[in-house]
Motif scaffolding. Structure first.
Motif, PDB file in Angstrom:
ATOM      1  N   ILE B 127       1.128  -1.160   0.065  1.00  0.00           N
ATOM      2  CA  ILE B 127      -0.106  -0.105  -0.016  1.00  0.00           C
ATOM      3  C   ILE B 127       1.053   1.369   0.018  1.00  0.00           C
ATOM      4  CG2 ILE B 127      -1.840   1.129   1.417  1.00  0.00           C
ATOM      5  CD1 ILE B 127      -2.501  -1.376   2.574  1.00  0.00           C
ATOM      6  N   ARG B 128       0.530   2.272  -1.041  1.00  0.00           N
ATOM      7  CA  ARG B 128       1.381   3.393  -0.953  1.00  0.00           C
ATOM      8  C   ARG B 128       0.927   4.423   0.296  1.00  0.00           C
ATOM      9  NH1 ARG B 128       6.007   3.924  -2.525  1.00  0.00           N
ATOM     10  NH2 ARG B 128       6.084   5.758  -3.447  1.00  0.00           N
ATOM     11  N   ASN B 132       0.906   8.750   0.451  1.00  0.00           N
ATOM     12  CA  ASN B 132      -0.524   9.290   0.397  1.00  0.00           C
ATOM     13  C   ASN B 132      -0.416  10.211   1.649  1.00  0.00           C
ATOM     14  OD1 ASN B 132      -2.340   8.856  -1.786  1.00  0.00           O
ATOM     15  ND2 ASN B 132      -1.283   6.817  -1.543  1.00  0.00           N
ATOM     16  N   LEU B 275      -5.835  -2.414   5.979  1.00  0.00           N
ATOM     17  CA  LEU B 275      -6.656  -0.956   5.514  1.00  0.00           C
ATOM     18  C   LEU B 275      -5.861  -0.187   6.408  1.00  0.00           C
ATOM     19  CD1 LEU B 275      -9.321   0.159   4.183  1.00  0.00           C
ATOM     20  CD2 LEU B 275     -10.309  -0.455   6.285  1.00  0.00           C
ATOM     21  N   GLN B 286      -9.912   9.075   4.799  1.00  0.00           N
ATOM     22  CA  GLN B 286      -9.541   8.756   3.394  1.00  0.00           C
ATOM     23  C   GLN B 286      -8.704   7.409   3.989  1.00  0.00           C
ATOM     24  OE1 GLN B 286      -6.451  11.921   2.509  1.00  0.00           O
ATOM     25  NE2 GLN B 286      -7.222  11.569   0.330  1.00  0.00           N
ATOM     26  N   SER B 287      -9.271   6.198   3.153  1.00  0.00           N
ATOM     27  CA  SER B 287      -8.573   4.924   3.552  1.00  0.00           C
ATOM     28  C   SER B 287      -7.735   4.360   2.254  1.00  0.00           C
ATOM     29  CB  SER B 287      -9.638   3.862   3.983  1.00  0.00           C
ATOM     30  OG  SER B 287     -10.632   4.458   5.140  1.00  0.00           O
ATOM     31  N   PHE B 288      -6.885   3.428   2.862  1.00  0.00           N
ATOM     32  CA  PHE B 288      -6.110   2.797   1.797  1.00  0.00           C
ATOM     33  C   PHE B 288      -5.911   1.297   1.809  1.00  0.00           C
ATOM     34  CE2 PHE B 288      -4.872   7.137   2.408  1.00  0.00           C
ATOM     35  CZ  PHE B 288      -4.584   7.457   1.299  1.00  0.00           C
ATOM     36  N   TYR B 289      -6.011   0.645   1.008  1.00  0.00           N
ATOM     37  CA  TYR B 289      -6.533  -0.961   1.251  1.00  0.00           C
ATOM     38  C   TYR B 289      -5.725  -1.574   0.270  1.00  0.00           C
ATOM     39  CZ  TYR B 289      -9.055  -5.373   0.441  1.00  0.00           C
ATOM     40  OH  TYR B 289      -9.468  -6.661   0.306  1.00  0.00           O
ATOM     41  N   GLY B 290      -5.152  -2.581   0.777  1.00  0.00           N
ATOM     42  CA  GLY B 290      -4.215  -3.748  -0.440  1.00  0.00           C
ATOM     43  C   GLY B 290      -3.323  -4.690   0.369  1.00  0.00           C
TER      44      GLY B 290
END
Lengths: 388, 388
Positions: B127-128, B132, B275, B286-290
């Motif tokens: 995940i970046r 971010n 997440l 804001q959420s980042f998932y990977g």
């Protein structure tokens, strides 16, 4: 035009309404940017900067390096954007309509003039979706793009699901909260989300698809019984945008309601939020979640684009402009369909009867969308949703 | 050291195991980077590049601009990273242990030597996330950071929840799939996720917190009955990392199991995914998932860091290094607690008895964690989880 290190970025703000006003406020708090002009037809004594209704003054001012287009609509936004690009100015825009309809032309124009063209706020509101997509593309091909790209419809569907409201009441509530416009047609019929899907598809696959080719089915026809039918299957109705690169080089690209399994990520997107995902070859699925609209989230993304330009960025997200056809005939799924009156086509595709509606055997996206158009499904009070 | 435009980025790869091997493969496919050296103690006839066991040769080679540290562990990784930074080489690392324990020192060293230090792969695998977060910080202060930062424990909890497996069987399955190490202690007791939380907290709030101050409770004690108790409350157990900036300038920062409402975003994170979310002042959540781990996702993030450096980046994510105290006394929540034998402290805090465990009245994070430590809760077969 490259911003010069020794002075602030000089911005012409084309439009100063909801989003523009947010940008104006953000810039006031910074020393590395300044508003050179606000373009406005009417006087704006509330603004502490030069205001003009004469665009030619802006475009001919060599000290302006970047134009931020937040007027919306086709004209005169299109004319102004082209003129700014031709004058060697970077353009940052939140205009999804223009970026979708005039994609190839605008990207080409930016490229020819060696300036940056950025439109992060046009897709996903406050989500840094296009820039994250761009980073992934630096590394490897993207195979798929999908997600919830319209906050208004997500708010309506979420409210119907969690509070049991009827469609009309959920829509009214969205309007009262400012999540839906007075005329919500383009949200409800999918036109708004389709624009975001077109831009995302083009960037992701380095291609240019034509907006009218992207099959779209909206949620104007959704009723409480559809939400209930989904719930009985432990599913949640969402308006899903989907695109996939085909072996042929064509793309599958469509927008439709989908019944997502309750445990799935997409099913958990609340209120007016958006969730957009890419699948890369090695990286797998990545998702980005945030506010899909609103004054400050959208202005935030516009500002981030400006910061990227200030950090030296002079391009669009991709420079690939391969024309591609949309072909949705190879994507097969079972569908939930509720229709007033059975017909022969549907009859032969019934897999299961429900209290309200039926489940079909797997049908091609292109086929069922064509059927729904011909049947005028929404207009006659019907609904469909794919089962994912 | 800035990479010069006229030649590829010259990389010294310190370690060529799982992640390093992925980086090696990615670089082979590119023309803008090349592996100048692989540092390896044993011969590597499989690699098509210079291999050396002599680090001094690497650090003294002026043509090497960037060192990628993917050996892991404290020594000699620490020594090598410092030497590379001092020699004016950019450092990209996936080493969360070092970045957490030596945060201030390493960031300072990079700053003094005007080189880039990047560790995106250290938090969130593919995940970046940190980049971010960095972008958001360019715009506005971050108020909160939270999320699921460990894929191993999420896999175990998800498998127990969705397949009804016992803890031991879920752990064995995770090990069989390569999601858990042979010795899973640092995943299960939260040490791994805590490192990621410390790095995220430091970057988000421009501060330096000390790892041992970050209260941590892991999932080694979770049993099927805990998962069942959560389900009865329409909740899902997740291992949550949380940090918040306090008005005092201190930070609340802790890691603990949490029972998340089923409809929530975090509850829907499957398998070994991560997440991570930030809340900004204007942008909201804001959420980042990977993928939180794995050869290619982690190597992908390392490569993206290299691309950022190649694009001119010469810094860490922040240059603020304000020492901050951790204070978890103001965060109050009800907790689920299952313990062998009641005690006086717990007795006075019971809000509700369940078939298995109890729900407390709201308790401060610092207080219940201190109690759990004193009671040796995990070691005596107990468990706790906050109700969010």
């Amino acid at each position: 035009m490259l911003w010069r290190e020794d002075r602030p970025m000089r911005i012409a703000l084309l439009g100063c309404g909801t989003v523009g006003g947010g940008v104006y406020e953000f810039v006031q708090e910074r020393t590395d940017m300044e508003i050179a002009y606000v373009l406005s037809r009417r006087p704006r004594p509330d603004l502490n900067c030069p205001v003009t209704s004469d665009f030619s003054r802006i475009v001919s001012d060599p000290t302006v390096d970047t134009a931020i287009e937040v007027m919306g609509g086709r004209q005169p936004a299109y004319e102004y954007m082209c003129a700014a690009l031709r004058a060697g100015k970077n353009v940052v825009t939140a205009n999804k309509q223009l970026m979708s309809e005039r994609y190839g032309e605008l990207v080409q124009l930016a490229r020819e003039n060696h300036v940056a063209l950025r439109c992060s706020a046009a897709v996903g509101g406050g989500i840094r979706w296009l820039t994250n997509l761009e980073s992934t593309l630096d590394m490897e091909p993207v195979l798929r793009v999908s997600g919830i790209m319209n906050g208004t419809t997500n708010y309506i569907l979420d409210t119907m699901t969690t509070s049991g409201l009827k469609f009309e009441d959920a829509l009214r509530q969205a309007q009262a909260l400012g999540y839906a416009e007075v005329d919500p047609t383009e949200d409800l019929n999918g036109a708004d989300a389709r624009r975001k899907l077109v831009i995302s598809t083009n960037v992701a696959f380095g291609c240019v698809v034509q907006e009218p080719e992207v099959t779209t089915f909206g949620i104007a026809g959704v009723r409480a019984c559809d939400i209930g039918a989904a719930r009985k299957m432990h599913r949640v109705v969402k308006l899903m945008a989907s695109a996939r690169l085909l072996d042929s080089g064509d793309v599958a690209c469509y927008l439709e309601p989908a019944m997502m399994p309750q445990g799935m990520h997409e099913a958990a997107v609340p209120e007016n939020f958006n969730l957009i995902s890419i699948t890369g070859m090695h990286i797998g699925k990545q998702s980005f979640y945030g506010q899909g609209a609103g004054r400050f989230p959208t202005a935030y993304n516009v500002m981030q684009d400006c910061l990227d330009i200030r950090n030296g960025l002079t391009r669009f997200y991709t420079d690939k402009l391969r024309p591609a056809r949309v072909d949705n005939s190879s994507i097969m799924r079972p569908y939930y369909v509720r229709v007033n009156g059975m017909d022969r086509w549907l009859q032969t595709r019934i897999d299961k009867m429900l209290d309200c509606g039926i489940i079909t055997t797997p049908v091609a996206v292109s086929e069922i969308h064509a059927w729904a158009r011909e049947r005028k499904l929404t207009e006659t009070g019907g609904f469909l949703a794919s089962l994912r």
